[in-house]
Design an enzyme around this catalytic site. Structure first.
Site, PDB file in Angstrom:
ATOM      1  N   ASP A  16       0.863  -1.177   0.000  1.00 32.41           N
ATOM      2  CA  ASP A  16       0.000   0.000   0.000  1.00 32.41           C
ATOM      3  C   ASP A  16       0.903   1.233   0.000  1.00 32.41           C
ATOM      4  O   ASP A  16       2.126   1.128   0.145  1.00 32.41           O
ATOM      5  CB  ASP A  16      -0.878  -0.041   1.254  1.00 32.41           C
ATOM      6  CG  ASP A  16      -1.702   1.224   1.430  1.00 32.41           C
ATOM      7  OD1 ASP A  16      -2.389   1.631   0.484  1.00 32.41           O
ATOM      8  OD2 ASP A  16      -1.637   1.807   2.536  1.00 32.41           O
ATOM      9  N   ALA A  18      -0.140   5.218   1.327  1.00 36.59           N
ATOM     10  CA  ALA A  18      -0.300   6.069   2.513  1.00 36.59           C
ATOM     11  C   ALA A  18      -0.392   5.218   3.777  1.00 36.59           C
ATOM     12  O   ALA A  18      -1.196   4.294   3.867  1.00 36.59           O
ATOM     13  CB  ALA A  18      -1.546   6.941   2.377  1.00 36.59           C
ATOM     14  N   ALA A  49     -13.335  10.154  10.085  1.00 33.02           N
ATOM     15  CA  ALA A  49     -12.860  10.152   8.698  1.00 33.02           C
ATOM     16  C   ALA A  49     -12.022   8.925   8.402  1.00 33.02           C
ATOM     17  O   ALA A  49     -12.014   8.414   7.279  1.00 33.02           O
ATOM     18  CB  ALA A  49     -12.072  11.424   8.412  1.00 33.02           C
ATOM     19  N   MET A  53     -11.037   3.820   5.876  1.00 33.65           N
ATOM     20  CA  MET A  53      -9.774   3.992   5.148  1.00 33.65           C
ATOM     21  C   MET A  53      -9.319   2.676   4.525  1.00 33.65           C
ATOM     22  O   MET A  53      -9.436   1.614   5.115  1.00 33.65           O
ATOM     23  CB  MET A  53      -8.690   4.528   6.074  1.00 33.65           C
ATOM     24  CG  MET A  53      -7.524   5.172   5.327  1.00 33.65           C
ATOM     25  SD  MET A  53      -7.995   6.701   4.496  1.00 33.65           S
ATOM     26  CE  MET A  53      -8.108   7.832   5.883  1.00 33.65           C
ATOM     27  N   LYS A  57     -11.661   6.149  -2.888  1.00 34.40           N
ATOM     28  CA  LYS A  57     -12.119   7.364  -2.210  1.00 34.40           C
ATOM     29  C   LYS A  57     -13.615   7.639  -2.397  1.00 34.40           C
ATOM     30  O   LYS A  57     -14.271   8.138  -1.486  1.00 34.40           O
ATOM     31  CB  LYS A  57     -11.274   8.560  -2.658  1.00 34.40           C
ATOM     32  CG  LYS A  57      -9.778   8.393  -2.363  1.00 34.40           C
ATOM     33  CD  LYS A  57      -9.511   7.891  -0.953  1.00 34.40           C
ATOM     34  CE  LYS A  57      -8.032   7.649  -0.698  1.00 34.40           C
ATOM     35  NZ  LYS A  57      -7.788   6.847   0.507  1.00 34.40           N
ATOM     36  N   HIS A  60     -15.225   5.359  -0.037  1.00 37.03           N
ATOM     37  CA  HIS A  60     -14.967   5.856   1.319  1.00 37.03           C
ATOM     38  C   HIS A  60     -16.003   6.933   1.681  1.00 37.03           C
ATOM     39  O   HIS A  60     -16.594   6.895   2.767  1.00 37.03           O
ATOM     40  CB  HIS A  60     -13.553   6.435   1.360  1.00 37.03           C
ATOM     41  CG  HIS A  60     -13.072   6.824   2.716  1.00 37.03           C
ATOM     42  ND1 HIS A  60     -11.862   6.407   3.227  1.00 37.03           N
ATOM     43  CD2 HIS A  60     -13.615   7.616   3.681  1.00 37.03           C
ATOM     44  CE1 HIS A  60     -11.694   6.913   4.440  1.00 37.03           C
ATOM     45  NE2 HIS A  60     -12.747   7.659   4.731  1.00 37.03           N
ATOM     46  N   ARG A 164     -10.476  -2.062  -3.410  1.00 33.85           N
ATOM     47  CA  ARG A 164     -10.546  -2.769  -2.138  1.00 33.85           C
ATOM     48  C   ARG A 164     -11.936  -2.681  -1.498  1.00 33.85           C
ATOM     49  O   ARG A 164     -12.584  -1.649  -1.631  1.00 33.85           O
ATOM     50  CB  ARG A 164      -9.537  -2.144  -1.162  1.00 33.85           C
ATOM     51  CG  ARG A 164      -8.117  -2.217  -1.602  1.00 33.85           C
ATOM     52  CD  ARG A 164      -7.292  -1.338  -0.681  1.00 33.85           C
ATOM     53  NE  ARG A 164      -5.909  -1.301  -1.126  1.00 33.85           N
ATOM     54  CZ  ARG A 164      -5.080  -0.314  -0.819  1.00 33.85           C
ATOM     55  NH1 ARG A 164      -5.486   0.706  -0.078  1.00 33.85           N
ATOM     56  NH2 ARG A 164      -3.842  -0.340  -1.245  1.00 33.85           N
ATOM     57  N   ASP A 190      -1.848  -1.022   5.857  1.00 33.74           N
ATOM     58  CA  ASP A 190      -2.153  -0.509   7.189  1.00 33.74           C
ATOM     59  C   ASP A 190      -3.651  -0.460   7.474  1.00 33.74           C
ATOM     60  O   ASP A 190      -4.053   0.060   8.512  1.00 33.74           O
ATOM     61  CB  ASP A 190      -1.555   0.897   7.361  1.00 33.74           C
ATOM     62  CG  ASP A 190      -2.241   1.922   6.468  1.00 33.74           C
ATOM     63  OD1 ASP A 190      -2.280   1.708   5.237  1.00 33.74           O
ATOM     64  OD2 ASP A 190      -2.746   2.937   6.985  1.00 33.74           O
TER      65      ASP A 190
END
Length: 273
Positions: A16, A18, A49, A53, A57, A60, A164, A190
């Site tokens: 990944d 970030a 927020a 994750m 986006k 999300h 994902r 992460d």
């Protein structure tokens, strides 16, 4: 007669971005989500927020809009619950803000460039994928290259039909890198959706406890933790990542070499993910 399969040799590690290779604490997307929603009169915390994750986006934002508290604020502002068109409107506000800020937050995580060099010297290919769309990834990749991070493959969330936790981005890495067996790949992430992506793709999975979204620490906060504070942060992050069933949990990518050695030992013994 049953023929035992030949042992698989590890071929690639798929990272990944970030919270894994760059942007310690995964703040670039988190802060921009907060800012984008505030422009629609909806207030949320960084913790809210962070919740979805790892997803693409748009997805999300859709998930955030499904939260009763956030949806209630939106209804109070506009007299309706957020529709998919509203999600798109928020996403279209989010995207240029993300483009403007992402490079600022995307410093390489300590040890990541050295790790990629070591993996290559070990004969492994380096793949990568991200919840960022391609337009944002171009900014991330530009800064990352200047800090020694240049994977062999980069897949953005809009490079595949479903991002994902679907396995498409990880599997696109397999195809583009010419990997012979998904069991020869390690997915490092992460977030729970990123770990689930690797599991669905049939790969070994490694969750990062302290460098990314699950802990939400800045690099300075991480470095200032004493042993007790670090253990507490691990426990909190583990609760978030464990439902995705990662094969391994480590603090940051700097701890990955020992995991690679263990996976190779298991593969040599005929084990699979």
């Amino acid at each position: 007669m049953t023929v035992s399969p030949l042992p698989v040799r590890l071929e690639a590690v798929i990272f990944d971005w970030a919270g894994t290779l760059v942007d310690f604490g995964s703040f670039a997307p988190t802060k921009v989500f907060v800012d984008a929603f505030s422009q629609f009169g909806v207030e949320m915390s960084l913790a809210q927020a962070r919740g979805p994750m790892g997803m693409g986006k748009w997805d999300h934002i859709r998930t955030l809009c499904n939260d009763p508290v956030i949806a209630g604020q939106y209804q109070a502002q506009f007299g309706r619950l957020p529709t998919d068109d509203d999600v798109t409107a928020i996403y279209e506000r989010f995207l240029p803000m993300q483009l403007d800020k992402v490079a600022q937050y995307s410093a390489a995580i300590p040890g990541s460039a050295e790790l990629l060099r070591a993996l290559r010297q070990h004969g492994l290919k380096i793949g990568s994928c991200s919840g960022y769309p391609a337009s944002v990834m171009r900014r991330v990749v530009e800064r990352a290259a200047s800090e020694g991070l240049e994977p062999d493959c980069i897949v953005a969330s809009d490079d595949v039909p479903r991002a994902r936790p679907a396995p498409a981005m990880a599997l696109k890495n397999v195809i583009e890198l010419g990997i012979s067996d998904v069991a020869a790949c390690v997915k490092v992430d992460d977030t729970a959706p990123g770990i689930e992506e690797g599991r669905r793709a049939g790969m070994w999975t490694v969750g990062l406890l302290l460098s990314g979204n699950a802990a939400g620490l800045t690099l300075e906060e991480y470095l200032s933790l004493d042993d007790a504070g670090r253990q507490q942060a691990r426990t909190t992050a583990s609760l978030e990542l464990s439902p995705a069933a990662p094969h391994y949990l480590i603090d940051t990518v700097a701890d990955l070499p020992a995991v690679i050695a263990d996976i190779e030992s298991r593969l040599s013994a005929g084990r699979r993910p």
